[in-house]
Design an enzyme around this catalytic site. Structure first.
Site, short mmCIF file in Angstrom:
data_model
loop_
_atom_site.label_atom_id
_atom_site.label_comp_id
_atom_site.label_asym_id
_atom_site.label_seq_id
_atom_site.Cartn_x
_atom_site.Cartn_y
_atom_site.Cartn_z
N ASP A 44 6.22 -0.67 -18.80
CA ASP A 44 5.73 -2.02 -18.50
C ASP A 44 6.53 -2.64 -17.36
O ASP A 44 6.01 -3.48 -16.62
CB ASP A 44 5.79 -2.90 -19.75
CG ASP A 44 4.73 -4.00 -19.72
OD1 ASP A 44 3.60 -3.71 -19.29
OD2 ASP A 44 5.04 -5.14 -20.09
N GLU A 85 10.75 -12.75 -15.69
CA GLU A 85 10.27 -11.64 -16.50
C GLU A 85 10.91 -10.32 -16.08
O GLU A 85 11.33 -9.51 -16.92
CB GLU A 85 8.75 -11.54 -16.38
CG GLU A 85 8.10 -10.64 -17.41
CD GLU A 85 6.61 -10.88 -17.52
OE1 GLU A 85 5.86 -9.91 -17.30
OE2 GLU A 85 6.20 -12.02 -17.82
N GLU A 137 -3.35 -11.29 -19.20
CA GLU A 137 -2.39 -12.17 -19.85
C GLU A 137 -2.76 -12.42 -21.31
O GLU A 137 -1.90 -12.44 -22.20
CB GLU A 137 -2.31 -13.50 -19.09
CG GLU A 137 -1.82 -13.40 -17.65
CD GLU A 137 -0.33 -13.12 -17.55
OE1 GLU A 137 0.16 -12.15 -18.16
OE2 GLU A 137 0.36 -13.88 -16.84
N GLU A 207 -5.71 -1.66 -21.20
CA GLU A 207 -4.69 -2.13 -22.15
C GLU A 207 -4.61 -1.20 -23.36
O GLU A 207 -3.51 -0.85 -23.82
CB GLU A 207 -5.01 -3.56 -22.60
CG GLU A 207 -4.83 -4.62 -21.53
CD GLU A 207 -3.36 -4.92 -21.24
OE1 GLU A 207 -2.47 -4.43 -21.98
OE2 GLU A 207 -3.10 -5.65 -20.27
#
Length: 217
Positions: A44, A85, A137, A207
């Site tokens: 990620d 992040e 998101e 995803e």
């Protein structure tokens, strides 16, 4: 019901398997394999670095094509959070002894990043790009919010991860993006609406595959 909500309803099986994947359910019930979490963390990190130019391209499309100045403010808030992040990923990687240098992106990650790159092309309509951005998101927000439920057994060492994306504040941000997407789709042509729905479905598929990759599948 807005266009986005109608798509969530019509694609509910795909939506549920993306937002209630065994990887996240495993975090929620405490059964997650920590090697899978570490794999997700490294992969990620690569994805988020690719996500930065994608969001920059959405910002550019908003600047050129949005009929509401508040879009820029909302998107800039998202851009500002990405620096924090990336720093968080580096901190977590150090805590878990995960090496971020020289990581090889796995197939599902490469395909997802290529999809992001395709959305960055100038000919991709703002409505399509903002729909995809909202979906990316929102999948994380809905997924990690499961781990913050009062009945969850999320391990303490993974709570910070879950709070980052599962919080009510991030949920509010996702709903702001949904409002933007719905507004853009209200004025879009049938061809753009079709492409936006296709982008939404593609996000759900990517995803799901990303979660599978994290589990080692």
């Amino acid at each position: 019901m807005g266009r986005i909500a109608s798509w969530v309803k019509s694609h509910r099986p795909m939506y549920d398997r993306a937002t209630q994947h065994p990887f996240v359910v495993g975090i929620s019930d405490g059964s997650v394999d920590l090697s899978a979490f570490k794999r997700w963390l490294a992969q990620d990190y690569i994805f988020v670095k690719e996500f930065v130019p994608f969001l920059a391209s959405v910002l550019l499309k908003a600047w050129k094509h949005s009929d509401d100045e508040s879009d820029m403010e909302i998107l800039l808030g998202g851009m500002a959070s990405l620096s924090d992040e990336l720093a968080w990923f580096r901190k977590e990687a150090s805590k878990w002894d995960v090496k971020l240098v020289g990581i090889v992106p796995q197939k599902a990650n490469l395909e997802y990043c290529r999809f992001l790159q395709s959305l960055m092309l100038p000919e991709v309509d703002y409505a399509v790009a903002i729909t995809a951005f909202w979906a990316i998101e929102t999948v994380y927000q809905e997924s990690f919010s499961l781990c913050l439920d009062s009945s969850s057994k999320t391990p303490e060492e993974l709570m910070e991860t879950c709070q980052r994306w599962g919080s009510a504040n991030f949920g509010h941000y996702c709903r702001s993006l949904q409002k933007i997407a719905d507004r853009c789709l209200e004025k879009a042509s049938s061809d753009i609406i079709r492409k936006a729905e296709e982008a939404f479905v593609c996000v759900l598929e990517h995803e799901f595959n990303f979660w599978n990759m994290s589990c080692g599948e």
